[in-house]
Write a protein that holds these residues in place. Structure first.
Motif, mmCIF file in Angstrom:
data_model
loop_
_atom_site.group_PDB
_atom_site.id
_atom_site.type_symbol
_atom_site.label_atom_id
_atom_site.label_comp_id
_atom_site.label_asym_id
_atom_site.label_seq_id
_atom_site.Cartn_x
_atom_site.Cartn_y
_atom_site.Cartn_z
ATOM 1 N N ASN A 41 57.828 90.755 16.478
ATOM 2 C CA ASN A 41 58.552 89.523 16.792
ATOM 3 C C ASN A 41 59.864 89.434 16.021
ATOM 4 O O ASN A 41 60.870 88.934 16.534
ATOM 5 C CB ASN A 41 57.683 88.308 16.460
ATOM 6 N N ILE A 57 47.362 78.366 26.501
ATOM 7 C CA ILE A 57 47.014 79.027 25.237
ATOM 8 C C ILE A 57 45.930 78.233 24.518
ATOM 9 O O ILE A 57 46.059 77.020 24.318
ATOM 10 C CB ILE A 57 48.260 79.156 24.331
ATOM 11 N N ALA A 60 46.321 80.677 19.153
ATOM 12 C CA ALA A 60 47.662 81.185 18.844
ATOM 13 C C ALA A 60 47.623 82.598 18.275
ATOM 14 O O ALA A 60 48.586 83.356 18.412
ATOM 15 C CB ALA A 60 48.352 80.245 17.849
ATOM 16 N N VAL A 63 48.302 85.413 20.796
ATOM 17 C CA VAL A 63 49.607 85.494 21.456
ATOM 18 C C VAL A 63 50.442 86.541 20.733
ATOM 19 O O VAL A 63 50.819 86.358 19.575
ATOM 20 C CB VAL A 63 50.328 84.132 21.437
ATOM 21 N N ASN A 66 54.600 85.520 19.584
ATOM 22 C CA ASN A 66 54.369 84.123 19.202
ATOM 23 C C ASN A 66 55.610 83.429 18.649
ATOM 24 O O ASN A 66 55.554 82.256 18.291
ATOM 25 C CB ASN A 66 53.238 84.037 18.176
ATOM 26 N N LEU A 124 54.176 80.129 16.919
ATOM 27 C CA LEU A 124 52.920 79.474 17.283
ATOM 28 C C LEU A 124 51.834 79.951 16.319
ATOM 29 O O LEU A 124 51.574 81.152 16.205
ATOM 30 C CB LEU A 124 52.534 79.824 18.718
ATOM 31 N N TYR A 152 46.941 74.344 18.614
ATOM 32 C CA TYR A 152 47.782 75.149 17.728
ATOM 33 C C TYR A 152 49.029 74.337 17.428
ATOM 34 O O TYR A 152 49.219 73.237 17.970
ATOM 35 C CB TYR A 152 48.144 76.491 18.381
#
Length: 343
Positions: A41, A57, A60, A63, A66, A124, A152
């Motif tokens: 990320n 979702i 979290a 993901v 995120n 997230l 979340y």
């Protein structure tokens, strides 16, 4: 025929340096792998996410991308803050908690800013039990809401800052590891090894090594890793080697160190310190006080001219007027001496 102690110690030192560097590098890389989602990320940057995906979702942690850009219908300041109180009583607001309206649900946002903005970028993350109890549950109770918060929250702090810090520290460690491996591999020339550089104070280190190793074949005295030959005081430990000429021994004394754990005495460490006319020291940790005292007594028997025992006057002379102290000991050595009892 000669002893190979120094050569083997140098070889062992190089191998240990390489192994240690590789292990540390693997640990750093392992930490990176454990944070692979964050790293991905970090480099990919935040992505836009729509309401339908947000509402689907339920965890979290599942993901992969995120770090997201969220556009809400409305932003509401909940009035809740995370406040840090210093020892002096000064309060500092660390975070503000906003509620982003996503269709008929609410996304809780932890943000350094209290601005009620509808477009927010952040990570997230799961809602901690503390925040769920102290903020989410309280808001639902006060506003008579039931299960409107998404499971979340969005951390709108500086996403990349931990990465910059982590990669900076990790990069420096990896550079040191690379240097450790490189120096360990390239240190095939023993004359370039730190042990040989220390021995160069006695002249040609190659000749010094030959002399020490020949004398080590028949040491006059040995106490564990500490040995006395015809001309040398030698100490080997792990992958290191120290030596000083016996006739250059100036001062020896016992050092007692009080160990403490959380301020509570947790035993003592007893160490024998040997100092020579070059200002170098050999430090030998003993098993107990009696072990160190016996060691000092034996060594002093081979070098009766050396000062034995610690006192503040000798320490001050060693630190501030070492040349005069060395000269005084040299004069003692020039005269017949009887071994003294350690002070």
């Amino acid at each position: 025929m000669s002893s190979q102690l120094i050569s083997n110690t140098i070889r062992s030192s190089n191998i240990r340096r390489i192994i240690t560097s590789v292990i540390i590098a693997l640990i750093v890389l392992g930490v990176g792998l454990l944070n692979i989602r964050y790293i991905a990320n970090f480099f990919a940057g935040p992505r836009d996410i729509d309401h339908s995906e947000l509402l689907q979702i339920d965890d979290a942690d599942k993901v992969s991308r995120n770090w997201v850009n969220v556009k809400a219908d409305q932003a509401i300041d909940t009035g809740y803050q995370m406040v840090e109180t210093s020892r002096t009583g000064r309060e500092t607001v660390e975070s503000n908690y906003l509620a982003l309206v996503i269709d008929d649900r609410i996304l809780l946002v932890e943000s350094p800013s209290a601005d009620e903005v509808t477009e927010v970028s952040g990570a997230l993350i799961p809602i901690s039990n503390e925040i769920r109890t102290k903020i989410v549950a309280e808001i639902e109770r006060e506003e008579d809401l039931d299960d409107v918060f998404l499971p979340y929250m969005l951390d709108a702090g500086n996403f990349r800052m931990p990465g910059y810090i982590g990669m900076g520290i990790g990069g420096i460690i990896l550079l040191f590891c690379a240097w450790g491996v490189f120096s360990g591999v390239m240190n095939t020339d023993p004359t370039r090894h730190p042990i040989m550089r220390r021995l160069s104070r006695f002249g040609d280190p190659t000749m010094t090594v030959s002399e020490i190793e020949n004398e080590l074949l028949a040491p006059r005295w040995q106490h564990d890793k500490l040995r006395i030959t015809t001309s040398w005081l030698v100490y080997t430990v792990a992958a290191d080697f120290s030596a000083m000429r016996l006739n250059e021994l100036v001062w020896m004394y016992k050092q007692v160190t009080q160990r403490r754990v959380n301020g509570i005495p947790a035993g003592k460490t007893f160490t024998a310190i040997f100092c020579d006319s070059h200002g170098q020291q050999i430090t030998v940790q003993g098993k107990n006080e009696q072990d160190v005292e016996a060691m000092l007594t034996e060594v002093h028997g081979f070098a009766p001219w050396a000062l034995a025992g610690y006192n503040n006057d000798i320490e001050q002379a060693w630190k501030k007027n070492r040349a005069a102290l060395i000269e005084a000991v040299a004069q003692r050595r020039a005269q017949p001496q009887q071994p003294e009892t350690e002070a």
